[in-house]
Each structure stands twice: as structure tokens, then as C-alpha cells.
Design a protein around this motif. Sequence first.
Motif, PDB file in Angstrom:
ATOM      1  N   GLY A  72       0.185 -16.641  -6.526  1.00 33.81           N
ATOM      2  CA  GLY A  72      -0.121 -16.995  -7.917  1.00 33.81           C
ATOM      3  C   GLY A  72       0.734 -15.588  -9.031  1.00 33.81           C
ATOM      4  N   GLU A  73       0.185 -15.383 -10.110  1.00 36.18           N
ATOM      5  CA  GLU A  73       0.940 -14.545 -10.937  1.00 36.18           C
ATOM      6  C   GLU A  73      -0.199 -13.968 -11.854  1.00 36.18           C
ATOM      7  OE1 GLU A  73       4.764 -14.208 -13.673  1.00 36.18           O
ATOM      8  OE2 GLU A  73       3.970 -16.164 -12.978  1.00 36.18           O
ATOM      9  N   LEU A  74      -0.073 -12.406 -12.056  1.00 38.73           N
ATOM     10  CA  LEU A  74      -1.229 -11.758 -12.867  1.00 38.73           C
ATOM     11  C   LEU A  74      -0.488 -11.578 -14.209  1.00 38.73           C
ATOM     12  CD1 LEU A  74      -2.488  -8.966 -10.519  1.00 38.73           C
ATOM     13  CD2 LEU A  74      -3.484 -11.134 -11.371  1.00 38.73           C
ATOM     14  N   ASP A  75      -0.954 -11.351 -15.454  1.00 41.90           N
ATOM     15  CA  ASP A  75      -0.477 -11.491 -16.946  1.00 41.90           C
ATOM     16  C   ASP A  75       0.182 -10.014 -16.734  1.00 41.90           C
ATOM     17  OD1 ASP A  75      -0.904 -13.805 -17.571  1.00 41.90           O
ATOM     18  OD2 ASP A  75      -2.994 -13.299 -18.819  1.00 41.90           O
ATOM     19  N   ASP A  76      -0.689  -8.954 -16.595  1.00 38.93           N
ATOM     20  CA  ASP A  76       0.039  -7.666 -16.800  1.00 38.93           C
ATOM     21  C   ASP A  76      -0.550  -6.747 -15.896  1.00 38.93           C
ATOM     22  OD1 ASP A  76       1.243  -5.426 -18.097  1.00 38.93           O
ATOM     23  OD2 ASP A  76      -0.463  -4.970 -19.562  1.00 38.93           O
ATOM     24  N   THR A 124       7.096 -10.921  -4.069  1.00 35.32           N
ATOM     25  CA  THR A 124       6.707 -10.069  -5.189  1.00 35.32           C
ATOM     26  C   THR A 124       5.422  -9.898  -5.113  1.00 35.32           C
ATOM     27  OG1 THR A 124       8.600 -10.794  -6.486  1.00 35.32           O
ATOM     28  CG2 THR A 124       6.819  -9.934  -7.740  1.00 35.32           C
ATOM     29  N   TYR A 125       4.875  -8.836  -5.114  1.00 26.79           N
ATOM     30  CA  TYR A 125       3.479  -8.656  -4.933  1.00 26.79           C
ATOM     31  C   TYR A 125       2.870  -7.727  -6.198  1.00 26.79           C
ATOM     32  CZ  TYR A 125      -0.792  -9.124  -2.038  1.00 26.79           C
ATOM     33  OH  TYR A 125      -2.108  -9.590  -1.714  1.00 26.79           O
ATOM     34  N   GLN A 126       1.729  -8.347  -6.610  1.00 29.86           N
ATOM     35  CA  GLN A 126       1.175  -7.692  -8.064  1.00 29.86           C
ATOM     36  C   GLN A 126      -0.300  -7.359  -7.542  1.00 29.86           C
ATOM     37  OE1 GLN A 126       1.542 -10.863 -10.454  1.00 29.86           O
ATOM     38  NE2 GLN A 126       3.514 -10.191 -11.485  1.00 29.86           N
ATOM     39  N   VAL A 127      -0.861  -6.039  -8.283  1.00 31.26           N
ATOM     40  CA  VAL A 127      -1.983  -5.729  -8.030  1.00 31.26           C
ATOM     41  C   VAL A 127      -2.915  -5.138  -9.239  1.00 31.26           C
ATOM     42  CG1 VAL A 127      -1.303  -3.641  -7.218  1.00 31.26           C
ATOM     43  CG2 VAL A 127      -3.464  -4.402  -6.386  1.00 31.26           C
ATOM     44  N   ASN A 128      -3.987  -5.405  -9.420  1.00 27.14           N
ATOM     45  CA  ASN A 128      -4.614  -4.647 -10.382  1.00 27.14           C
ATOM     46  C   ASN A 128      -5.520  -3.878  -9.641  1.00 27.14           C
ATOM     47  OD1 ASN A 128      -3.732  -5.346 -12.900  1.00 27.14           O
ATOM     48  ND2 ASN A 128      -5.014  -7.253 -13.169  1.00 27.14           N
ATOM     49  N   VAL A 129      -5.828  -2.292 -10.089  1.00 32.62           N
ATOM     50  CA  VAL A 129      -6.606  -1.410  -9.354  1.00 32.62           C
ATOM     51  C   VAL A 129      -7.673  -1.047 -10.646  1.00 32.62           C
ATOM     52  CG1 VAL A 129      -6.731   0.708  -8.473  1.00 32.62           C
ATOM     53  CG2 VAL A 129      -5.099  -0.691  -7.719  1.00 32.62           C
ATOM     54  N   ARG A 130      -9.054  -1.203 -10.192  1.00 33.54           N
ATOM     55  CA  ARG A 130     -10.210  -0.649 -10.775  1.00 33.54           C
ATOM     56  C   ARG A 130     -11.125   0.011 -10.325  1.00 33.54           C
ATOM     57  NH1 ARG A 130      -7.158  -2.332 -13.992  1.00 33.54           N
ATOM     58  NH2 ARG A 130      -7.109  -4.241 -15.225  1.00 33.54           N
ATOM     59  N   ASP A 131     -11.201   1.290 -10.671  1.00 36.90           N
ATOM     60  CA  ASP A 131     -12.230   2.293 -10.091  1.00 36.90           C
ATOM     61  C   ASP A 131     -11.919   2.440  -8.389  1.00 36.90           C
ATOM     62  OD1 ASP A 131     -13.585   2.415 -12.355  1.00 36.90           O
ATOM     63  OD2 ASP A 131     -14.672   0.678 -11.972  1.00 36.90           O
ATOM     64  N   ILE A 147      -8.998  -2.356  -5.141  1.00 39.20           N
ATOM     65  CA  ILE A 147      -8.145  -3.485  -5.507  1.00 39.20           C
ATOM     66  C   ILE A 147      -8.967  -4.770  -5.912  1.00 39.20           C
ATOM     67  CG2 ILE A 147      -6.725  -5.231  -4.201  1.00 39.20           C
ATOM     68  CD1 ILE A 147      -6.002  -2.992  -2.272  1.00 39.20           C
ATOM     69  N   ALA A 148      -8.551  -4.744  -7.245  1.00 37.40           N
ATOM     70  CA  ALA A 148      -9.593  -5.792  -8.155  1.00 37.40           C
ATOM     71  C   ALA A 148      -9.112  -7.020  -8.127  1.00 37.40           C
ATOM     72  CB  ALA A 148      -9.623  -5.290  -9.525  1.00 37.40           C
ATOM     73  N   GLU A 149      -7.536  -7.201  -8.330  1.00 39.42           N
ATOM     74  CA  GLU A 149      -6.936  -8.484  -8.294  1.00 39.42           C
ATOM     75  C   GLU A 149      -5.543  -8.393  -7.546  1.00 39.42           C
ATOM     76  OE1 GLU A 149      -7.636 -11.027 -12.445  1.00 39.42           O
ATOM     77  OE2 GLU A 149      -7.379  -8.791 -12.582  1.00 39.42           O
ATOM     78  N   ILE A 150      -5.196  -9.436  -6.821  1.00 36.12           N
ATOM     79  CA  ILE A 150      -4.084  -9.419  -6.360  1.00 36.12           C
ATOM     80  C   ILE A 150      -3.212 -10.748  -6.696  1.00 36.12           C
ATOM     81  CG2 ILE A 150      -4.379  -7.830  -4.523  1.00 36.12           C
ATOM     82  CD1 ILE A 150      -4.753 -11.159  -3.413  1.00 36.12           C
ATOM     83  N   ALA A 151      -1.985 -10.868  -6.559  1.00 33.77           N
ATOM     84  CA  ALA A 151      -1.214 -12.180  -6.727  1.00 33.77           C
ATOM     85  C   ALA A 151      -0.125 -11.774  -6.106  1.00 33.77           C
ATOM     86  CB  ALA A 151      -1.135 -12.643  -8.032  1.00 33.77           C
ATOM     87  N   SER A 209      -3.822 -10.756   2.018  1.00 35.30           N
ATOM     88  CA  SER A 209      -4.553 -10.854   0.716  1.00 35.30           C
ATOM     89  C   SER A 209      -5.971 -10.999   0.753  1.00 35.30           C
ATOM     90  CB  SER A 209      -3.705 -11.937   0.022  1.00 35.30           C
ATOM     91  OG  SER A 209      -2.343 -11.661  -0.064  1.00 35.30           O
ATOM     92  N   GLU A 210      -6.146 -11.863   1.730  1.00 31.29           N
ATOM     93  CA  GLU A 210      -7.821 -12.301   1.945  1.00 31.29           C
ATOM     94  C   GLU A 210      -8.454 -11.159   2.302  1.00 31.29           C
ATOM     95  OE1 GLU A 210      -8.104 -15.967   4.215  1.00 31.29           O
ATOM     96  OE2 GLU A 210     -10.162 -16.099   3.507  1.00 31.29           O
ATOM     97  N   LEU A 211      -7.882 -10.203   3.199  1.00 35.41           N
ATOM     98  CA  LEU A 211      -8.543  -9.047   3.836  1.00 35.41           C
ATOM     99  C   LEU A 211      -8.656  -7.943   2.774  1.00 35.41           C
ATOM    100  CD1 LEU A 211      -9.306  -7.801   6.636  1.00 35.41           C
ATOM    101  CD2 LEU A 211      -7.027  -6.929   6.945  1.00 35.41           C
ATOM    102  N   VAL A 212      -7.771  -7.736   1.699  1.00 39.12           N
ATOM    103  CA  VAL A 212      -7.779  -6.550   1.182  1.00 39.12           C
ATOM    104  C   VAL A 212      -8.484  -6.587  -0.338  1.00 39.12           C
ATOM    105  CG1 VAL A 212      -5.687  -5.291   2.198  1.00 39.12           C
ATOM    106  CG2 VAL A 212      -5.513  -6.919   0.011  1.00 39.12           C
ATOM    107  N   GLU A 213      -8.538  -7.915  -0.785  1.00 39.40           N
ATOM    108  CA  GLU A 213      -9.048  -7.955  -1.922  1.00 39.40           C
ATOM    109  C   GLU A 213     -10.425  -7.538  -1.990  1.00 39.40           C
ATOM    110  OE1 GLU A 213      -9.601 -12.202  -3.052  1.00 39.40           O
ATOM    111  OE2 GLU A 213      -8.766 -11.918  -5.029  1.00 39.40           O
ATOM    112  N   HIS A 214     -10.545  -6.743  -3.210  1.00 38.87           N
ATOM    113  CA  HIS A 214     -11.966  -5.850  -3.419  1.00 38.87           C
ATOM    114  C   HIS A 214     -12.409  -4.921  -2.493  1.00 38.87           C
ATOM    115  CE1 HIS A 214     -12.450  -9.240  -6.269  1.00 38.87           C
ATOM    116  NE2 HIS A 214     -12.738 -10.114  -5.433  1.00 38.87           N
ATOM    117  N   LYS A 215     -11.276  -4.457  -1.606  1.00 37.74           N
ATOM    118  CA  LYS A 215     -11.521  -3.276  -1.067  1.00 37.74           C
ATOM    119  C   LYS A 215     -11.001  -2.038  -1.336  1.00 37.74           C
ATOM    120  CE  LYS A 215     -12.300  -4.696   3.700  1.00 37.74           C
ATOM    121  NZ  LYS A 215     -12.167  -6.205   3.777  1.00 37.74           N
TER     122      LYS A 215
END
Length: 147
Positions: free
Chosen positions: A23-27, A44-51, A54-58, A75-81
Motif C-alpha cells: 500500500g501507500e502512506l500519505d506522508d 519502495t518501503y514507507q514507515v511511520n515511527v511513533r514513540d 514501528i507504527a505503520e508500514i506500507a 512486514s507482518e513481523l515488524v509491525e508495532h515492534k
Amino acid sequence: MNELEQMYQEIILDAARERYGEGELDDPDGESFQVNPTCGDQVTYQVNVRDGQIAEIAWAGHGCSISQASISMMSELVEHKSLEDFDKLYETFRHMMDTRGSEISDEDADLLEDASSLQGVSKFPMRIKCALLGWMALRDATNQATE
Ligand code: ZN
């Protein structure tokens, strides 16, 4: 092919079809484009990091089933890690690719979950880059996100 290899083969083909996280993340906080010229794989790998997590991946990409399966399983393994956990997983996966086909420890296999099914790839130097492509892209993307 023995029974174990057949089971791994199925996990790999399932993951290549599932394309978890495509998929794709906005920003995105971080984004990385990686190519494997010897095989033609790209991502092309996109990521959002919070605290520190790894909060969101696409991702978007194409290539051989090993590269696509590896990206999907990672992707399945690292999400929310946490980023620390991701570093550990990255090192463990890299180590597995350096084993030239010998068995990895049960502890490492547990840690990598489905991604451990790619251990047979370490026998084939030309395919190791296929399996590592997504991992390198996410590592680069998280580095950018935390700069
Ligand atoms: Zn490939």
C-alpha cells in the motif's frame, strides 16, 4: 525436496501471494527505494515511527517470489515492534543469510517466525540479496524516520 523444504516452499509462496502491508502512506516519516539489479527486484518501503515503535508500514514493489515473500513476511513481523526489536530481527535475519544453508538455532527461528522459512535461501548466494532487499529498505526508512 524433503518435507521441511516443501513446507517452507508453501509458506514462501503463500506470503508472496499475500503481500502483507502492500500500500501507500500519505506522508511517511521515512521512505526508501531499493533495487536488486542482479534479479530485477525493487521495493519502495514507507514507515511511520511513533514513540520508538514501528507504527505503520506500507510498501510497493515487484520482483521474484523470494523478494516479495520476504517483504510480506517481514512486514507482518515488524509491525508495532520497537525499533530495538527491529534491529534485533534485522541482525538475526542477516545472520541467517550468512549461514550457507546450515540450520539456525530454535531461538532465532522462533524470533523470525515465518521469515525463518527463507533459511534455505542462504545456500544460494545470488538469491540472498532477494531475501534481504525488503529488510535493507525498512532499515534505511527507519533510519530516515529517526534522523
Ligand atoms: Zn529476486
